[in-house]
Write a protein that holds these residues in place. Structure first.
Motif, mmCIF file in Angstrom:
data_model
loop_
_atom_site.group_PDB
_atom_site.id
_atom_site.type_symbol
_atom_site.label_atom_id
_atom_site.label_comp_id
_atom_site.label_asym_id
_atom_site.label_seq_id
_atom_site.Cartn_x
_atom_site.Cartn_y
_atom_site.Cartn_z
ATOM 1 N N SER A 90 41.636 94.001 47.066
ATOM 2 C CA SER A 90 42.211 95.066 46.253
ATOM 3 C C SER A 90 41.635 96.423 46.638
ATOM 4 O O SER A 90 40.475 96.535 47.055
ATOM 5 C CB SER A 90 41.927 94.792 44.776
ATOM 6 O OG SER A 90 42.040 95.961 43.999
ATOM 7 N N PHE A 91 42.448 97.493 46.475
ATOM 8 C CA PHE A 91 41.944 98.846 46.695
ATOM 9 C C PHE A 91 40.699 99.131 45.856
ATOM 10 O O PHE A 91 39.845 99.917 46.255
ATOM 11 C CB PHE A 91 43.023 99.885 46.338
ATOM 12 C CG PHE A 91 43.848 100.319 47.499
ATOM 13 C CD1 PHE A 91 43.253 100.666 48.693
ATOM 14 C CD2 PHE A 91 45.220 100.388 47.399
ATOM 15 C CE1 PHE A 91 44.018 101.078 49.779
ATOM 16 C CE2 PHE A 91 45.997 100.796 48.472
ATOM 17 C CZ PHE A 91 45.397 101.137 49.666
ATOM 18 N N PHE A 92 40.613 98.515 44.681
ATOM 19 C CA PHE A 92 39.468 98.756 43.817
ATOM 20 C C PHE A 92 38.196 98.135 44.375
ATOM 21 O O PHE A 92 37.091 98.549 44.020
ATOM 22 C CB PHE A 92 39.725 98.202 42.413
ATOM 23 C CG PHE A 92 40.772 98.943 41.639
ATOM 24 C CD1 PHE A 92 40.480 100.149 41.027
ATOM 25 C CD2 PHE A 92 42.063 98.449 41.538
ATOM 26 C CE1 PHE A 92 41.454 100.848 40.319
ATOM 27 C CE2 PHE A 92 43.039 99.135 40.834
ATOM 28 C CZ PHE A 92 42.744 100.335 40.223
ATOM 29 N N ALA A 93 38.320 97.123 45.232
ATOM 30 C CA ALA A 93 37.160 96.385 45.729
ATOM 31 C C ALA A 93 36.717 96.836 47.114
ATOM 32 O O ALA A 93 35.523 96.790 47.434
ATOM 33 C CB ALA A 93 37.464 94.886 45.753
ATOM 34 N N ILE A 94 37.657 97.252 47.971
ATOM 35 C CA ILE A 94 37.297 97.565 49.351
ATOM 36 C C ILE A 94 36.769 98.985 49.469
ATOM 37 O O ILE A 94 37.131 99.866 48.684
ATOM 38 C CB ILE A 94 38.491 97.346 50.307
ATOM 39 C CG1 ILE A 94 39.702 98.185 49.868
ATOM 40 C CG2 ILE A 94 38.847 95.877 50.385
ATOM 41 C CD1 ILE A 94 40.898 98.061 50.799
ATOM 42 N N THR A 95 35.909 99.194 50.440
ATOM 43 C CA THR A 95 35.281 100.499 50.648
ATOM 44 C C THR A 95 35.241 100.810 52.141
ATOM 45 O O THR A 95 35.589 99.992 52.987
ATOM 46 C CB THR A 95 33.841 100.510 50.098
ATOM 47 O OG1 THR A 95 33.077 99.476 50.770
ATOM 48 C CG2 THR A 95 33.809 100.258 48.598
ATOM 49 N N GLY A 96 34.804 102.034 52.454
ATOM 50 C CA GLY A 96 34.532 102.413 53.833
ATOM 51 C C GLY A 96 35.724 102.277 54.764
ATOM 52 O O GLY A 96 36.858 102.627 54.429
ATOM 53 N N ASP A 97 35.457 101.746 55.970
ATOM 54 C CA ASP A 97 36.492 101.636 56.996
ATOM 55 C C ASP A 97 37.653 100.758 56.542
ATOM 56 O O ASP A 97 38.814 101.046 56.854
ATOM 57 C CB ASP A 97 35.901 101.074 58.292
ATOM 58 C CG ASP A 97 35.010 102.083 59.009
ATOM 59 O OD1 ASP A 97 35.139 103.289 58.719
ATOM 60 O OD2 ASP A 97 34.191 101.656 59.846
#
Length: 432
Positions: A90-97
């Motif tokens: 989910s967009f809420f969980a992923i970060t960075g690249d």
């Protein structure tokens, strides 16, 4: 609580009451509590929350601008967020690249020709839902706007029809409602031997994944896949820069994220639009005359005076982060107070007055009007939501006379994530 100053931290003042007492104030009325704290402490204050810990809340436009412009390597989405229930993709969980890669894939469907292709879906779903509206007696519009926005997303985003459309229409509202509670109160996810809200959500999620698997199978076997406009079809065909496709789990997580972020919030804003317009007959009359620029300005003003999301947050990832007057240590949660910025008389003179004309000329400070958040975490579906609200309201006003009222404004009621009119946006209509 007085201003905290250490070798590594300078935090705003804030209340020194127990955490539970502070949390209760926010639970009863987040907006009233924030207004009270601003009157006492100014445009920044520190509070203690139950699920996010110590939280610095900003209502100064310059400091909010600085927060939104901060690199996600220094401050990004908080650890406690909807990603815990929407899935690791989910967009809420992923970060960075990974966040940048997926946002790049998901941006095209929400702009230009692709976006305009959804107008007919929105109009047909609005006409179908409002066909059964009663005439001459009060009824809440929010159940209708919830059904409209759900059906639009299921068709435009999931490409669902037939059995899958029926299954998702029945399953997803319950799953999203329960997931929102579990995200705020993660203790309820505790395993109770297959019982309890956590186990119930897991069953919903398994059913959801099964339906999405079938939809992906159907899309991959569709000889006209390249001609389809739904977002699931585009994600199945999309490729990262290295040529690899999105996994099925990633697609399922992101589709659920788009529904969660765009269903209830859009429906709630539409209910507030009805509530506001019935109390401002001059604006209502002008809209009926077909002024599209005024329609856009009206929806912007509705989102200003009745933002359905009242704060947006980041969490400090650097050892120390400098924002304006403050020096924030690692793991500090810092929020932009949307409701307070929209209520700031230096940005919006006479902020309590409902006046769409304030958006008719040069637009407001980009960091003063922020119903969709800002920075790299700004809502990716903002243009889609704006289109949807415009078409729904235009269709309703085309087909119905919306009766004005002198009733008191409806109270704000927190539904967990969104803040809705307490009576559901009561309307009295007559068919044209």
């Amino acid at each position: 609580m007085t201003a905290t100053t250490t070798a590594h931290a300078v935090l705003p003042d804030g209340p020194n009451t127990p955490r539970l007492v502070q949390a209760l104030g926010f639970a009863i009325s987040r907006r009233d509590t924030m207004r009270r704290l601003r009157r006492r402490y100014g445009s920044a204050f520190t509070v203690e929350s139950l699920n996010l810990g110590r939280m610095v809340m900003l209502a100064d436009p310059a400091e909010v601008r600085e927060l939104f412009q901060t690199s996600p390597e220094l401050a990004d989405t908080p650890d406690a967020n909807l990603g815990s229930v929407l899935g690791p993709g989910s967009f809420f969980a992923i970060t960075g690249d990974e966040h940048r890669r997926q946002r790049k894939l998901l941006t095209p469907p929400f702009h230009g020709r692709r976006l305009r292709a959804y107008e007919s879906i929105v109009e047909s779903e609005t006409a179908r839902e409002t066909k059964s509206w009663p005439e001459g007696r009060a009824f809440p519009v929010m159940p209708s706007t919830m059904r409209i926005t759900l059906n639009v997303i299921l068709r435009a985003v999931f490409g669902a029809e037939g059995t899958e459309l029926d299954e998702l229409r029945e399953l997803l509202p319950r799953a999203v409602k329960l997931g929102s509670v579990l995200a705020v109160l993660p203790v309820l996810r505790r395993d109770l031997g297959g019982y309890g809200p956590g186990a119930r959500f897991d069953r919903y999620r398994r059913r959801y994944d099964e339906v999405v698997d079938r939809l992906i199978d159907r899309a991959e076997g569709d000889p006209r896949l390249a001609d389809r406009d739904d977002i699931l079809a585009m994600l199945v065909q999309s490729r990262y820069d290295d040529g690899s496709p999105m996994s099925r789990d990633q697609i399922a997580d992101q589709l659920l994220t788009l529904l969660t972020a765009g269903h209830e919030t859009t429906a709630t804003t539409l209910a507030w639009a009805v509530e506001r317009l019935r109390r401002h007959p001059r604006v209502l009359d002008q809209l009926v005359a077909g002024d599209d620029d005024l329609l856009d300005a009206t929806l912007m003003e509705v989102q200003r005076v009745r933002p359905v999301i009242e704060i947006t947050a980041r969490q400090v990832r650097a050892d120390v982060l400098h924002i304006g007057r403050w020096t924030l240590p690692r793991r500090t949660v810092v929020t932009a107070c949307i409701a307070l910025l929209h209520d700031d008389e230096t940005l919006f003179p006479d902020p309590g007055r409902f006046d769409p004309d304030r958006f008719a000329g040069p637009r407001a400070d980009t960091y003063g009007w922020i119903p969709f958040g800002g920075g790299v975490r700004r809502c990716i579906g903002a243009a889609f939501a704006s289109l949807e609200m415009r078409v729904v309201l235009r269709t309703v006003l085309r087909d119905f006379v919306l009766e004005p009222t002198t009733d008191r404004p409806e109270r704000s009621h927190s539904r967990g994530i969104a803040v809705a009119p307490a009576r559901g946006g009561l309307a009295v209509v007559r068919r044209r």
